[in-house]
Motif scaffolding. Structure first.
Motif, mmCIF file in Angstrom:
data_model
loop_
_atom_site.group_PDB
_atom_site.id
_atom_site.type_symbol
_atom_site.label_atom_id
_atom_site.label_comp_id
_atom_site.label_asym_id
_atom_site.label_seq_id
_atom_site.Cartn_x
_atom_site.Cartn_y
_atom_site.Cartn_z
ATOM 1 N N THR A 95 0.168 9.101 -1.689
ATOM 2 C CA THR A 95 -0.715 10.035 -2.407
ATOM 3 C C THR A 95 -2.023 10.305 -1.665
ATOM 4 O OG1 THR A 95 -1.683 8.223 -3.683
ATOM 5 C CG2 THR A 95 0.219 9.372 -4.645
ATOM 6 N N CYS A 96 -2.179 9.721 -0.481
ATOM 7 C CA CYS A 96 -3.426 9.893 0.284
ATOM 8 C C CYS A 96 -3.562 11.333 0.751
ATOM 9 C CB CYS A 96 -3.451 8.943 1.478
ATOM 10 S SG CYS A 96 -4.962 9.109 2.459
ATOM 11 N N GLU A 97 -4.707 11.915 0.461
ATOM 12 C CA GLU A 97 -4.993 13.289 0.903
ATOM 13 C C GLU A 97 -5.954 13.300 2.084
ATOM 14 O OE1 GLU A 97 -6.318 15.506 -2.479
ATOM 15 O OE2 GLU A 97 -4.549 14.993 -3.656
ATOM 16 N N ASN A 98 -6.308 12.141 2.582
ATOM 17 C CA ASN A 98 -7.324 12.049 3.626
ATOM 18 C C ASN A 98 -6.776 11.674 5.000
ATOM 19 O OD1 ASN A 98 -9.547 12.581 1.865
ATOM 20 N ND2 ASN A 98 -9.179 10.565 0.985
ATOM 21 N N HIS A 99 -5.483 11.828 5.215
ATOM 22 C CA HIS A 99 -4.927 11.504 6.527
ATOM 23 C C HIS A 99 -5.525 12.435 7.579
ATOM 24 C CE1 HIS A 99 -1.978 8.500 5.506
ATOM 25 N NE2 HIS A 99 -1.560 9.245 4.504
ATOM 26 N N VAL A 104 0.796 -1.240 0.000
ATOM 27 C CA VAL A 104 0.000 0.000 0.000
ATOM 28 C C VAL A 104 0.823 1.283 0.000
ATOM 29 C CG1 VAL A 104 -1.944 -1.145 1.133
ATOM 30 C CG2 VAL A 104 -0.251 0.081 2.517
ATOM 31 N N ASP A 110 -0.119 4.115 -2.341
ATOM 32 C CA ASP A 110 -1.396 4.734 -1.973
ATOM 33 C C ASP A 110 -1.227 5.675 -0.784
ATOM 34 O OD1 ASP A 110 -2.842 3.364 -3.957
ATOM 35 O OD2 ASP A 110 -3.068 1.620 -2.663
ATOM 36 N N ILE A 111 -0.435 5.256 0.178
ATOM 37 C CA ILE A 111 -0.188 6.097 1.351
ATOM 38 C C ILE A 111 0.472 7.404 0.930
ATOM 39 C CG2 ILE A 111 1.197 6.323 3.453
ATOM 40 C CD1 ILE A 111 0.729 3.311 3.898
#
Length: 106
Positions: free
Chosen positions: A100-104, A94, A97-98
């Motif tokens: 590029t994650c904008e929802n942290h 993952v 994905d981590i």
């Protein structure tokens, strides 16, 4: 079937949710170390490391063994060691994905 206690699960995962605590866990993954050895290995501050060790011990992730004037810290058991390894395995899957994650949520 296991009964899920979400509060306990969150408390356990909290132990793994900090960079310094992860560094400590990786440092003692293969053998016990004293606070001084951990501080030297991860280039940390002794007071800060001690606080994180107390958190990890309080969560039941590590143990402390007194020997003379030193306390040696180690992982609680093989299952914790296996969990650290499994985190690494899942991370490989993952990682992109981590990144590029904008929802942290912090």
């Amino acid at each position: 079937m296991l009964t899920v206690d979400y509060e306990s699960k969150v408390q356990l995962l909290h132990g793994f949710s900090n960079k310094t605590r992860i560094q400590i866990l990786e440092c003692i993954k293969d053998d016990e170390k004293t606070v001084s050895q951990i501080v030297e290995a991860i280039q940390g501050n002794q007071s800060n490391i001690s606080q994180h060790l107390a958190c990890l011990k309080g969560c039941g992730i590590i143990t402390g063994r007194q020997e003379g004037k030193y306390v040696y810290y180690g992982l609680r058991n093989q299952r914790v060691r296996d969990l650290l390894t499994m985190i690494d395995v899942v991370l490989v899957d993952v990682e992109s994905d981590i990144a590029t994650c904008e929802n942290h949520i912090e």
